[in-house]
Design an enzyme around this catalytic site. Structure first.
Site: not given
Length: 226
Positions: A10, A12
């Site tokens: 991932d 953010d």
């Protein structure tokens, strides 16, 4: 390709600390509609979702037309912030560059990204930090249903030819972990992100530091899951 492994990051809250930019863009988007800006905790709660899924959660009483304007306003504000910040845009969390570089140097390890960001936003972030060459598979919100749908992970597996048993998703939100489970791959929760660590219990392991993360990746992609 049985000996290859795939590490899916991932962005953010996992690789980069984008919270300031995300909150700022939300403030601009809601302000332009003369709507009350959601509080910081509510904004943190939707990070990881695509904007098309996030805005209806943040503005539940608003019609779809308003949601669409909020999405457009957010994107415009985020891009403006990114251009103004230059190399200071969404700084990487300490230790994450070194980890990515280390993993990328391993011949048996392939790297991927699975993010709710747009392709333009992700590529700008990766280019800002010189990370784009390290990733063999890039999965973004433009091309997939929102997390926690497993489409991003399944596509990354297909593109790289890696078996699900040799893959792991790394993320900071429940959406990342639910996505991993739906795709049948292992998951690691990082405690420095945007969902509280006590919400990450469904991960195979939750880590506090990049060094712990490196060890967990090795354990979960070699069959040693103790």
């Amino acid at each position: 390709m049985a000996d290859l492994r795939l590490v899916i990051f991932d962005v953010d809250g996992t690789l980069s600390d984008s919270l300031g930019e995300i909150v700022g863009a939300m403030e601009a988007a809601f302000g332009a509609e003369h709507m009350t800006v959601p509080d910081r905790d509510r904004i943190m709660g939707i990070i990881g979702l695509s904007l098309e899924e996030a805005m209806p959660q943040l503005a539940q009483e608003a019609p779809a037309s308003t949601h669409a304007r909020l999405v457009a306003g957010y994107k415009a504000a985020y891009q403006k912030q990114r251009l103004a910040a230059g190399p200071d845009h969404s700084p990487l969390f300490p230790g994450m560059r070194a980890l990515v570089e280390r993993l990328a140097a391993e011949p048996e390890t392939l790297l991927a990204v699975a993010t709710g960001k747009s392709r333009r936003g992700l590529e700008a972030l990766l280019d800002t930090h010189g990370l784009r060459p390290f990733f063999q598979s890039i999965q973004v919100a433009d091309d997939h249903p929102s997390k926690p749908h497993p489409s991003m992970v399944m596509t990354a597996l297909a593109e790289t030819g890696v078996d699900a048993s040799r893959a792991v998703v790394i993320g900071d939100t429940t959406y990342d972990l639910e996505m991993a489970r739906a795709a049948g791959v292992a998951s690691i929760g990082v405690a420095w992100g945007y969902h509280p660590a006590d919400q990450l219990a469904q991960a195979d392991v939750v880590v506090d530091t990049p060094d712990d993360l490196a060890r967990a990746i090795d354990a979960l992609t070699t069959g040693d899951k103790t």
